[in-house]
Design a protein around this motif. Sequence first.
Motif, PDB file in Angstrom:
ATOM      1  N   SER A  94       0.796  -1.226   0.000  1.00  0.00           N
ATOM      2  CA  SER A  94       0.000   0.000   0.000  1.00  0.00           C
ATOM      3  C   SER A  94       0.831   1.279   0.000  1.00  0.00           C
ATOM      4  O   SER A  94       0.354   2.321  -0.431  1.00  0.00           O
ATOM      5  N   HIS A  95       2.061   1.214   0.502  1.00  0.00           N
ATOM      6  CA  HIS A  95       2.917   2.402   0.619  1.00  0.00           C
ATOM      7  C   HIS A  95       4.329   2.064   0.140  1.00  0.00           C
ATOM      8  O   HIS A  95       5.243   1.870   0.948  1.00  0.00           O
ATOM      9  N   HIS A 130      -5.697   5.745   1.557  1.00  0.00           N
ATOM     10  CA  HIS A 130      -4.794   6.867   1.278  1.00  0.00           C
ATOM     11  C   HIS A 130      -5.462   8.197   1.627  1.00  0.00           C
ATOM     12  O   HIS A 130      -4.828   9.077   2.215  1.00  0.00           O
ATOM     13  N   LYS A 131      -6.754   8.346   1.317  1.00  0.00           N
ATOM     14  CA  LYS A 131      -7.470   9.575   1.660  1.00  0.00           C
ATOM     15  C   LYS A 131      -7.573   9.745   3.170  1.00  0.00           C
ATOM     16  O   LYS A 131      -7.401  10.839   3.693  1.00  0.00           O
ATOM     17  N   GLU A 134      -4.392  11.038   4.618  1.00  0.00           N
ATOM     18  CA  GLU A 134      -4.064  12.416   4.245  1.00  0.00           C
ATOM     19  C   GLU A 134      -4.718  13.432   5.157  1.00  0.00           C
ATOM     20  O   GLU A 134      -4.270  14.553   5.257  1.00  0.00           O
TER      21      GLU A 134
END
Length: 135
Positions: A94-95, A130-131, A134
């Motif tokens: 994912s990252h 991801h959102k 953030e």
Amino acid sequence: MCLGSMTNSLKTYQGQCHCGAVQFEFSAPETVDVTDCNCSLCRMTGYEHVFVEEADLRFLSGRDQLVSYKFGTKTADHLFCGTCGIKPLYRPRSHPGAWSVNARCVDGLNVARRIGFDGQNWDESIGGLHKSLET
């Protein structure tokens, strides 16, 4: 810096596997976000993710003691201590270019919030994760 955490002063955290063969430290804000994933591996092991930028994590000992396990897309590199079998951290799908540290292997974490991630439906859910990280 820790990905997805509130902006505040940095702290150095130390983590390790159960037997202490693998030890590391990382810089992150005083409060961090922890991601709970329901994929088969995280669910079975109770893994709790703290995402840390690659440059902010340093191995103190035992990097050569880690044993790799890859499954599914074989993108994530799950790293287990070859002595005690604990997964203190890994390279997540994912990252890319970051580490996922197991919050359960780090003392003194002050959790800002817990974020749920539907890892059983990874492709459909990754954008939402991801959102969430953030904000």
